[in-house]
Design a protein around this motif. Structure first.
Motif: not given
Length: 422
Positions: A16, A372-373, A376, A379-380, A422
């Motif tokens: 990341e 795992d959200l 993500r 990053a969003f 999402f």
């Protein structure tokens, strides 16, 4: 940029990006590639009045030119004396003693050692049994040192270190409608003759998922401890300095702890510093002509003068400026944004308390910290120049009190977009 740095709470194997921040002001972080990122979590809950606050920066600069460091064992300096007296004036009168340390974790370690030392020396004086059991709440988090991990939730945070952790008594989190089960469990543990102390995060369990519980429950827990002579330790490392709408969270329950842990916003978030405040009875248990009875805890940088100067400036801001009015205004805005978002998007458990607002993203996968959200979503938000760091599928907003309306709107617009995406 290549780097040899091993970052905390970062899995470098995921590759990341690690943005390089070159300066900060107010609620904005400015990066080397020219971006202005809104710090919506106060850089891990520490920055209260905003980054590089002029009064605090001036105090740091002035002190740096006079006294940079001093051994604090048997020596003292003016900034530390100012901080101690200001805390005495601001916090409950029964918390008469101020012990300095360097972080929230160490303030908790100090509190645990104070509590155990209190019971040890009382027993030595023939004033009761030697107690050693610490009671904790499920899902709690008190830091990453060994003692702090021992009194926190067991799981992914500390599984490799389990052989080092000591046993504790546990009570369930007082979820809405199930508060009595928590109180009954605490009552049962407090009846045991070896129970020394309860340590809790008042009203909000932070890293456990921004879990809220009521002031009435906090008050009832304190009453149970008092009835059985069990020490009550309030870990207000995150919840103090206005985060829950009042100076401390305990204030909302009319609770005065025997031991109080403070850090994060103590310096306005500028530099590391912590204190553990204790009642006179706990100090007196260690007080003697016997050197073997002294309180054996310190670090090389205890009560660093520059850090204390920052804290003194922060305390002056609390005395002289309408900080709680700013807190109240931000709290209203946070609640309004949460309500507005709820009219258009679907998510679970919207909640707010003071300047803290949180919601849970619906997911078919894991919902805990390892969901795992989280990466993500992180990053969003980063792509939208917003620093948010979800706790699993829980997104929370805890910005500096200086955040502007347009900046807050950008944060909540990004969350609304994420809920839909999402």
């Amino acid at each position: 940029m290549t780097s040899s740095i091993w970052h905390p709470f970062t899995q470098h194997g995921l590759q990341e990006p690690v943005p390089l921040v070159t300066r900060a002001e107010g609620a904005r972080l400015h990066t080397a590639d020219g971006r202005a990122v809104i710090d919506a979590i106060s850089s891990w809950w520490v920055t209260t009045h905003g980054h590089c606050h002029p009064r605090i920066m001036a105090a740091i600069a002035e002190q740096a030119g006079k006294l940079d460091q001093l051994i604090f064992a048997g020596w003292t300096h003016e900034p530390a004396e100012q901080v101690a007296e200001a805390l005495r004036a601001l916090m409950p009168q029964s918390l008469t003693r101020v012990f300095f340390s360097d972080s929230g974790s160490t303030s908790v370690e100090v509190a645990l050692k104070m509590a155990l030392g209190y019971w040890h020396w009382r027993a030595e004086d023939g004033k009761g049994a030697r107690r050693h059991r610490i009671v904790v709440m499920d899902h709690s988090y008190h830091g990453d040192t060994i003692g702090a991990m021992s009194v926190g939730a067991r799981g992914v945070f500390n599984r490799p270190y389990d052989p080092l952790l000591f046993d504790v008594g546990r009570i369930p989190f007082p979820a809405a409608g199930a508060e009595q089960a928590t109180l009954d469990a605490l009552e049962a543990l407090c009846r045991l003759p070896d129970t020394a102390a309860l340590i809790v995060e008042p009203l909000v369990l932070g890293s456990g998922g921004m879990l809220f519980y009521g002031a009435d429950t906090l008050k009832a827990m304190h009453a149970i401890c008092a009835r059985h002579g069990v020490l009550f330790i309030a870990d207000e490392v995150m919840t103090a300095w206005g985060r829950t709408g009042t100076l401390t969270a305990c204030e909302q329950a009319g609770v005065v702890p025997d031991i109080l842990c403070l850090s994060k916003g103590l310096t306005g978030g500028a530099v590391p510093l912590a204190v553990t405040m204790a009642s006179e009875a706990i100090f007196e248990a260690h007080y003697a002509a016997d050197r073997a009875r002294m309180f054996f805890h310190s670090s090389s940088y205890t009560a660093n003068p520059i850090a204390c100067a920052a804290a003194a400036a922060n305390l002056a801001i609390w005395r002289e400026e309408p900080v709680l009015e700013r807190v109240s205004a931000l709290a209203e805005k946070q609640a309004a944004w949460l309500d507005k978002l709820g009219r258009f998007c679907h998510f679970d458990n919207p909640r707010s308390l003071g300047t803290i607002a949180a919601l849970d993203f619906k997911t078919s996968g894991e919902t805990g910290y390892m969901s795992d959200l989280a990466p993500r979503l992180m990053a969003f938000f980063r792509e939208r120049d917003v620093l948010l760091r979800p706790l699993g599928n829980t997104v929370y907003v805890m910005p500096p009190y200086c955040i502007g309306d347009d900046e807050l709107a950008q944060v909540w617009d990004a969350i609304g977009e994420a809920v839909i995406s999402f």
